[in-house]
Design an enzyme around this catalytic site. Structure first.
Site, PDB file in Angstrom:
ATOM      1  N   LYS A 176       0.839  -0.945  -0.181  1.00  0.00           N
ATOM      2  CA  LYS A 176      -0.082   0.040   0.164  1.00  0.00           C
ATOM      3  C   LYS A 176       0.885   1.275  -0.020  1.00  0.00           C
ATOM      4  O   LYS A 176       1.665   1.455   1.024  1.00  0.00           O
ATOM      5  CB  LYS A 176      -0.937   0.095   1.868  1.00  0.00           C
ATOM      6  CG  LYS A 176      -1.877   1.197   1.421  1.00  0.00           C
ATOM      7  CD  LYS A 176      -3.007   1.214   2.590  1.00  0.00           C
ATOM      8  CE  LYS A 176      -1.405   2.713   3.093  1.00  0.00           C
ATOM      9  NZ  LYS A 176      -1.552   4.299   2.542  1.00  0.00           N
ATOM     10  N   GLU A 251      10.528   0.835  10.137  1.00  0.00           N
ATOM     11  CA  GLU A 251      11.449   1.902  10.314  1.00  0.00           C
ATOM     12  C   GLU A 251      10.243   3.851  10.645  1.00  0.00           C
ATOM     13  O   GLU A 251       9.815   3.854   9.551  1.00  0.00           O
ATOM     14  CB  GLU A 251      12.403   2.160   8.689  1.00  0.00           C
ATOM     15  CG  GLU A 251      13.123   3.690   8.185  1.00  0.00           C
ATOM     16  CD  GLU A 251      13.558   4.666   7.983  1.00  0.00           C
ATOM     17  OE1 GLU A 251      12.972   5.273   9.209  1.00  0.00           O
ATOM     18  OE2 GLU A 251      13.775   5.003   6.511  1.00  0.00           O
ATOM     19  N   CYS A 285      13.205  10.985   5.924  1.00  0.00           N
ATOM     20  CA  CYS A 285      13.782  10.618   7.518  1.00  0.00           C
ATOM     21  C   CYS A 285      15.164  10.145   7.896  1.00  0.00           C
ATOM     22  O   CYS A 285      15.726  10.900   8.769  1.00  0.00           O
ATOM     23  CB  CYS A 285      13.630   9.312   7.302  1.00  0.00           C
ATOM     24  SG  CYS A 285      14.267   8.054   6.228  1.00  0.00           S
ATOM     25  N   GLU A 386      11.096  15.163  14.853  1.00  0.00           N
ATOM     26  CA  GLU A 386      11.338  15.261  13.303  1.00  0.00           C
ATOM     27  C   GLU A 386      10.122  15.991  12.926  1.00  0.00           C
ATOM     28  O   GLU A 386       9.521  15.895  12.797  1.00  0.00           O
ATOM     29  CB  GLU A 386      10.562  13.762  13.119  1.00  0.00           C
ATOM     30  CG  GLU A 386      11.524  13.789  11.303  1.00  0.00           C
ATOM     31  CD  GLU A 386      11.604  12.470  11.172  1.00  0.00           C
ATOM     32  OE1 GLU A 386      11.972  11.941  10.202  1.00  0.00           O
ATOM     33  OE2 GLU A 386      10.220  11.910  11.566  1.00  0.00           O
TER      34      GLU A 386
END
Length: 490
Positions: A176, A251, A285, A386
């Site tokens: 997906k 992750e 990331c 982040e």
């Protein structure tokens, strides 16, 4: 555009069961570029059933590894053949520069080729047995049905890290993509069909994470979930996957430190610091968004960064002189703005950027100026959280020990960097930094042979490398007694 723009389930291109569709827009100017099916739980269940049947009938898993590898290698060849079309689609979908997308396609072909070469390289191993006249061996077998969920920032690159090892090891899968960047997934499924991947082995479902992703995570016919994305979603997936104790490969991002010592090559460190953050507008990331600079060169280093950043060319990813494109969506732009506002309120100083550009040609796009924060401390949200945007925070240090401690002061542990000409010092720092990848005099380099993943809340498991292959296998010990005898115990 000649894409089928449909889902791919059990070897057929299909619409969503509901008939619903989603509009895909170009983040540079908000123009509509495609309409794709908007699947839901029923579509996910159909794909899971197809993958389950394909795995349980054993055809793909029992296909000789050399043949599976040959099919995966064909996919790599077709990606190289259609590189320009794929790069164009990726830039349309994400807003990144087409030059960067071309580089992505080279990397993606390399990933498929790497795992194709690994497909037949693990024949198991014989181990010592304490029993005379016996054989004891360890083999690796495919996990089964794999659910794969990929992010919007590097759609096809992240998909390749999951698709290639899953196929090479004999698994079946349902993938997906992010609902806002599905175009290159659709194209690569056309290439997989052309390469000869059997019906049911690989399935593509389009739609939202809270429907399709939730079904993949909780469905007991799925044996493994591989997810790349945010911590909040990752934790939800872990909880949902506990229903049948699925294998997990997660992750979950990072807030990555880049330590600059005074004895580093100054110009190289400046250049690498910029390269480590501003590709794809910082939506990476592994971006080195936490600069930790030795106090004696701090001011000079920041000034050099600011002067370079002021010259950045923002614009369409299809303009050859564009260095940085837009953010992915209006929603994400609003998140980045709130993130910067929080940093200012906490006392960080905006040295450059900190707002949307004023250029009239950029007003329709989701642009944000590259931003540098100074006067930062580890208790600030902009240092700890982040931001996933074109933002650098700068902290100071005086000693090697302080630099390492600052680097490790995070819930994340994905990646980090050290710039110094003292190799012994670099190795000491790398040994103490709690993260999955540490670069020395480099930042943001990766390649298929090296494992990728994080410590702490950056995730579980590894992608790429031999370890990335092993994530898609189960280990089995087989013991055979060649001369059985009665035990007469009872």
């Amino acid at each position: 555009m000649n894409l089928k723009l449909q889902q791919y389930i059990n070897g057929k291109w299909v619409e969503a069961n509901s008939g619903n569709t989603r509009t895909i827009i170009n983040p540079f100017n908000q123009e509509v570029i495609a309409s794709v099916p908007e699947g839901d739980e029923s579509d996910a269940k159909a794909a899971i059933a197809a993958a389950r049947e394909a795995f349980d009938n054993g055809e793909w898993a029992s296909t000789p590894a050399t043949e599976r590898g040959a099919i995966v290698r064909k996919i790599a060849e077709f990606i190289e053949r259609d590189k320009e079309e794929l790069a164009h689609l990726e830039s349309l979908d994400t807003g990144k520069t087409v030059e960067e997308s071309r580089g992505d396609m080279d990397d993606i072909a390399g990933v498929f080729r790497y795992f194709a070469e690994l497909a037949d390289k693990d024949g198991g191993e014989l181990i010592d047995s304490p029993v005379p006249n016996s054989i004891s061996k360890v083999v690796r077998e495919p996990v089964g049905v794999c659910g794969q969920i990929t992010p919007w920032n590097y759609p096809l690159l992240q998909a390749s890290w999951k698709l290639a090892p899953a196929l090479a090891t004999g698994n079946t899968l349902i993938i997906k993509p992010s609902e806002i960047t599905p175009l290159t997934h659709i194209k690569v499924f056309e290439l997989m069909e052309e390469a000869g991947v059997p019906a049911g082995v690989a399935n593509l479902v389009l739609g939202a994470g809270d429907t399709i992703g939730a079904e993949l995570s909780s469905n007991t016919d799925v044996d493994l979930i591989s997810f790349t994305g945010g911590i909040v979603t990752g934790k939800k997936i872990m909880q949902a996957a506990s229903v049948n104790v699925k294998k997990l490969a997660l992750e979950l991002g990072g807030k990555n430190p880049n330590v600059i010592f005074a004895d580093a090559d100054f110009d190289i460190a400046v250049d690498q610091a910029l390269n480590g953050v501003f590709f794809h507008a910082g939506q990476i990331c592994s971006a080195g968004t936490r600069l930790i600079v030795e106090e004696s060169i701090h001011d000079e280093f920041v000034n050099a960064l600011v002067e370079r950043v002021k010259k950045f060319k923002l614009g369409s990813g299809f303009n050859e002189d564009t260095q940085m494109g837009p953010l992915i969506s209006a929603e994400h732009l609003a998140k980045v703005e709130k993130y910067v506002e929080a940093g200012v309120q906490e006392g960080a100083t905006v040295a450059v950027g900190g707002k949307r550009p004023e250029d009239p040609e950029l007003q329709k796009g989701f642009f944000y100026l590259p931003t540098i924060f100074t006067d930062c401390t580890t208790d600030m949200s902009v240092v700890q959280d982040e931001g996933f945007g074109p933002i650098i925070t700068v902290e100071k240090f005086r000693t090697e020990e302080e630099a390492v401690n600052l680097s490790n002061d995070s819930i994340y542990g994905l990646a980090g960097g050290v710039f110094t000409n003292d190799i012994a010092k670099a190795e000491r720092c790398a040994a103490k930094m709690r993260m999955g990848t540490v670069w020395i005099n480099e930042f943001n380099l990766y390649f298929p042979h090296a494992p990728w993943g994080g410590y702490k809340q950056s995730g579980i498991g590894r992608e790429l490398g031999k370890l990335g292959m092993e994530e898609y296998t189960e280990t089995k010990h087989i013991f055979q007694n060649l001369k059985p005898e009665t035990l007469n115990w009872f």
